[in-house]
Design a protein around this motif. Structure first.
Motif, PDB file in Angstrom:
ATOM      1  N   VAL A   1       0.834  -1.205   0.000  1.00  0.00           N
ATOM      2  CA  VAL A   1       0.000   0.000   0.000  1.00  0.00           C
ATOM      3  C   VAL A   1       0.870   1.256   0.000  1.00  0.00           C
ATOM      4  CG1 VAL A   1      -1.650   1.329   1.367  1.00  0.00           C
ATOM      5  CG2 VAL A   1      -2.012  -1.109   1.024  1.00  0.00           C
ATOM      6  N   LEU A   2       1.897   1.278   0.843  1.00  0.00           N
ATOM      7  CA  LEU A   2       2.792   2.445   0.885  1.00  0.00           C
ATOM      8  C   LEU A   2       3.470   2.676  -0.461  1.00  0.00           C
ATOM      9  CD1 LEU A   2       4.556   2.298   4.361  1.00  0.00           C
ATOM     10  CD2 LEU A   2       3.175   4.153   3.443  1.00  0.00           C
ATOM     11  N   LEU A   3       3.935   1.590  -1.092  1.00  0.00           N
ATOM     12  CA  LEU A   3       4.585   1.739  -2.399  1.00  0.00           C
ATOM     13  C   LEU A   3       3.606   2.225  -3.457  1.00  0.00           C
ATOM     14  CD1 LEU A   3       6.913  -1.376  -2.349  1.00  0.00           C
ATOM     15  CD2 LEU A   3       7.609   1.023  -2.276  1.00  0.00           C
ATOM     16  N   ASP A   4       2.359   1.742  -3.377  1.00  0.00           N
ATOM     17  CA  ASP A   4       1.341   2.211  -4.327  1.00  0.00           C
ATOM     18  C   ASP A   4       1.059   3.699  -4.133  1.00  0.00           C
ATOM     19  OD1 ASP A   4       1.124  -0.299  -5.429  1.00  0.00           O
ATOM     20  OD2 ASP A   4      -0.719  -0.830  -4.361  1.00  0.00           O
ATOM     21  N   VAL A   5       0.924   4.118  -2.876  1.00  0.00           N
ATOM     22  CA  VAL A   5       0.656   5.537  -2.584  1.00  0.00           C
ATOM     23  C   VAL A   5       1.837   6.389  -3.039  1.00  0.00           C
ATOM     24  CG1 VAL A   5       0.348   7.223  -0.722  1.00  0.00           C
ATOM     25  CG2 VAL A   5      -0.949   5.093  -0.703  1.00  0.00           C
ATOM     26  N   TYR A   6       3.047   5.947  -2.702  1.00  0.00           N
ATOM     27  CA  TYR A   6       4.245   6.686  -3.112  1.00  0.00           C
ATOM     28  C   TYR A   6       4.289   6.813  -4.635  1.00  0.00           C
ATOM     29  CZ  TYR A   6       9.119   7.853  -3.948  1.00  0.00           C
ATOM     30  OH  TYR A   6      10.259   8.460  -4.394  1.00  0.00           O
ATOM     31  N   GLY A   7       4.063   5.716  -5.332  1.00  0.00           N
ATOM     32  CA  GLY A   7       4.076   5.744  -6.798  1.00  0.00           C
ATOM     33  C   GLY A   7       3.025   6.686  -7.363  1.00  0.00           C
ATOM     34  N   SER A   8       1.834   6.703  -6.744  1.00  0.00           N
ATOM     35  CA  SER A   8       0.787   7.595  -7.254  1.00  0.00           C
ATOM     36  C   SER A   8       1.143   9.060  -7.017  1.00  0.00           C
ATOM     37  CB  SER A   8      -0.570   7.259  -6.640  1.00  0.00           C
ATOM     38  OG  SER A   8      -0.606   7.607  -5.281  1.00  0.00           O
ATOM     39  N   PHE A   9       1.773   9.358  -5.861  1.00  0.00           N
ATOM     40  CA  PHE A   9       2.206  10.739  -5.623  1.00  0.00           C
ATOM     41  C   PHE A   9       3.279  11.152  -6.616  1.00  0.00           C
ATOM     42  CE2 PHE A   9       1.007  10.678  -0.846  1.00  0.00           C
ATOM     43  CZ  PHE A   9      -0.286  11.071  -1.152  1.00  0.00           C
ATOM     44  N   VAL A  10       4.212  10.265  -6.899  1.00  0.00           N
ATOM     45  CA  VAL A  10       5.276  10.580  -7.860  1.00  0.00           C
ATOM     46  C   VAL A  10       4.661  10.842  -9.229  1.00  0.00           C
ATOM     47  CG1 VAL A  10       7.268   9.633  -9.096  1.00  0.00           C
ATOM     48  CG2 VAL A  10       7.105   9.379  -6.615  1.00  0.00           C
ATOM     49  N   ARG A  11       3.710   9.985  -9.633  1.00  0.00           N
ATOM     50  CA  ARG A  11       3.052  10.176 -10.939  1.00  0.00           C
ATOM     51  C   ARG A  11       2.264  11.477 -10.963  1.00  0.00           C
ATOM     52  NH1 ARG A  11       2.545   4.776 -10.208  1.00  0.00           N
ATOM     53  NH2 ARG A  11       0.445   4.894  -9.382  1.00  0.00           N
ATOM     54  N   GLU A  12       1.592  11.795  -9.851  1.00  0.00           N
ATOM     55  CA  GLU A  12       0.802  13.023  -9.774  1.00  0.00           C
ATOM     56  C   GLU A  12       1.681  14.260  -9.901  1.00  0.00           C
ATOM     57  OE1 GLU A  12      -1.495  15.230  -6.201  1.00  0.00           O
ATOM     58  OE2 GLU A  12      -2.132  13.178  -6.579  1.00  0.00           O
ATOM     59  N   ASN A  13       2.868  14.201  -9.353  1.00  0.00           N
ATOM     60  CA  ASN A  13       3.763  15.350  -9.370  1.00  0.00           C
ATOM     61  C   ASN A  13       4.669  15.401 -10.588  1.00  0.00           C
ATOM     62  OD1 ASN A  13       2.720  16.246  -6.953  1.00  0.00           O
ATOM     63  ND2 ASN A  13       4.191  15.093  -5.748  1.00  0.00           N
ATOM     64  N   THR A  14       4.599  14.377 -11.433  1.00  0.00           N
ATOM     65  CA  THR A  14       5.378  14.375 -12.662  1.00  0.00           C
ATOM     66  C   THR A  14       4.632  15.205 -13.688  1.00  0.00           C
ATOM     67  OG1 THR A  14       6.207  12.167 -12.188  1.00  0.00           O
ATOM     68  CG2 THR A  14       6.368  12.908 -14.467  1.00  0.00           C
ATOM     69  N   PRO A  15       5.306  16.175 -14.294  1.00  0.00           N
ATOM     70  CA  PRO A  15       4.608  17.015 -15.272  1.00  0.00           C
ATOM     71  C   PRO A  15       4.077  16.182 -16.427  1.00  0.00           C
ATOM     72  CG  PRO A  15       6.888  17.753 -14.943  1.00  0.00           C
ATOM     73  CD  PRO A  15       6.696  16.513 -14.148  1.00  0.00           C
ATOM     74  N   ALA A  16       2.840  16.479 -16.799  1.00  0.00           N
ATOM     75  CA  ALA A  16       2.228  15.796 -17.936  1.00  0.00           C
ATOM     76  C   ALA A  16       2.830  16.346 -19.218  1.00  0.00           C
ATOM     77  CB  ALA A  16       0.719  16.009 -17.907  1.00  0.00           C
ATOM     78  N   ASP A  17       2.430  15.755 -20.322  1.00  0.00           N
ATOM     79  CA  ASP A  17       2.937  16.209 -21.616  1.00  0.00           C
ATOM     80  C   ASP A  17       2.236  17.511 -22.016  1.00  0.00           C
ATOM     81  OD1 ASP A  17       3.032  12.818 -22.800  1.00  0.00           O
ATOM     82  OD2 ASP A  17       4.633  14.003 -21.904  1.00  0.00           O
ATOM     83  N   GLU A  18       2.548  18.569 -21.317  1.00  0.00           N
ATOM     84  CA  GLU A  18       1.966  19.879 -21.602  1.00  0.00           C
ATOM     85  C   GLU A  18       3.066  20.835 -22.033  1.00  0.00           C
ATOM     86  OE1 GLU A  18      -1.478  19.884 -18.159  1.00  0.00           O
ATOM     87  OE2 GLU A  18       0.231  21.202 -17.995  1.00  0.00           O
ATOM     88  N   THR A  19       2.682  21.758 -22.881  1.00  0.00           N
ATOM     89  CA  THR A  19       3.632  22.795 -23.246  1.00  0.00           C
ATOM     90  C   THR A  19       3.436  23.948 -22.284  1.00  0.00           C
ATOM     91  OG1 THR A  19       2.090  23.844 -24.744  1.00  0.00           O
ATOM     92  CG2 THR A  19       3.552  22.177 -25.708  1.00  0.00           C
ATOM     93  N   PRO A  20       4.422  24.794 -22.075  1.00  0.00           N
ATOM     94  CA  PRO A  20       4.253  25.928 -21.162  1.00  0.00           C
ATOM     95  C   PRO A  20       3.077  26.815 -21.533  1.00  0.00           C
ATOM     96  CG  PRO A  20       6.561  25.656 -21.748  1.00  0.00           C
ATOM     97  CD  PRO A  20       5.780  24.693 -22.573  1.00  0.00           C
ATOM     98  N   ALA A  21       2.756  26.950 -22.811  1.00  0.00           N
ATOM     99  CA  ALA A  21       1.644  27.795 -23.226  1.00  0.00           C
ATOM    100  C   ALA A  21       0.330  27.226 -22.714  1.00  0.00           C
ATOM    101  CB  ALA A  21       1.604  27.913 -24.745  1.00  0.00           C
ATOM    102  N   GLU A  22       0.179  25.881 -22.795  1.00  0.00           N
ATOM    103  CA  GLU A  22      -1.045  25.259 -22.306  1.00  0.00           C
ATOM    104  C   GLU A  22      -1.195  25.476 -20.806  1.00  0.00           C
ATOM    105  OE1 GLU A  22      -0.340  21.262 -23.467  1.00  0.00           O
ATOM    106  OE2 GLU A  22      -1.423  21.441 -25.341  1.00  0.00           O
ATOM    107  N   THR A  23      -0.113  25.354 -20.102  1.00  0.00           N
ATOM    108  CA  THR A  23      -0.145  25.524 -18.653  1.00  0.00           C
ATOM    109  C   THR A  23      -0.513  26.948 -18.292  1.00  0.00           C
ATOM    110  OG1 THR A  23       1.610  23.896 -18.503  1.00  0.00           O
ATOM    111  CG2 THR A  23       1.187  25.191 -16.544  1.00  0.00           C
ATOM    112  N   ALA A  24       0.042  27.912 -18.997  1.00  0.00           N
ATOM    113  CA  ALA A  24      -0.230  29.311 -18.698  1.00  0.00           C
ATOM    114  C   ALA A  24      -1.680  29.670 -19.015  1.00  0.00           C
ATOM    115  CB  ALA A  24       0.714  30.207 -19.484  1.00  0.00           C
ATOM    116  N   ALA A  25      -2.286  29.001 -20.002  1.00  0.00           N
ATOM    117  CA  ALA A  25      -3.651  29.313 -20.399  1.00  0.00           C
ATOM    118  C   ALA A  25      -4.665  28.833 -19.365  1.00  0.00           C
ATOM    119  CB  ALA A  25      -3.967  28.687 -21.751  1.00  0.00           C
TER     120      ALA A  25
END
Length: 157
Positions: free
Chosen positions: A111-135
């Motif tokens: 469970v701890l490893l699953d939670v840790y992995g989900s937090f890491v994935r959540e905090n990993t930037p998605a495939d977004e360009t800076p313009a999309e993020t700023a919009a």
């Protein structure tokens, strides 16, 4: 750049293939590796065929038995991101700390490893360009409901 979840989906089957290849290179039978790692023979067979996804602890046991890096197996199984940090040691240290903690049982570690992995994935930037993020407007947390202070009770003696 592919998302971590996409890379994980492609690597789940490869952990079994990789284990089978490492077992053959070590000149071990399925039964021998099963005995060395303390994993049941049918379960190991299912892992090698890609039918089961092993826990981090099982991967660690197999890595010890095969005398290979547990981190490599974690990456192949999708537990660790290969691009995590400069050398992945930060995440590996977290995973190792969880796996080696004698105060935790197998379920708690998973469970701890699953939670840790989900937090890491959540905090990993998605495939977004800076313009999309700023919009996009910044997301706000919903305001907490204000609590009214309790009226003090007066007691008569």
């Amino acid at each position: 750049m592919a998302r971590l979840s996409d890379r994980v989906a492609g690597s789940v089957g490869s952990v079994g293939e990789y284990l089978a290849e490492q077992r053959r290179q070590a000149q071990l039978s399925l039964r021998q590796l099963s005995d060395l790692a303390g994993v049941s023979n049918p379960y190991l067979s299912q892992i090698e065929r890609g039918l089961r996804k092993p826990s981090a602890e099982v991967l660690q046991q197999l890595a010890k038995a095969l005398r290979i890096s547990a981190e490599t197996l974690y990456v192949r199984a999708g537990i660790l991101d290969p691009d995590d940090g400069s050398d992945g040691r930060g995440a590996a240290a977290v995973v190792d700390a969880i796996l080696l903690d004698p105060a935790l049982n197998e379920r708690q570690k998973r469970v701890l490893l699953d939670v840790y992995g989900s937090f890491v994935r959540e905090n990993t930037p998605a495939d977004e360009t800076p313009a999309e993020t700023a919009a996009e407007p910044p997301k706000k947390k919903p305001a907490a409901a204000k609590k009214t202070p309790a009226t003090p009770r007066t007691t008569t003696r």
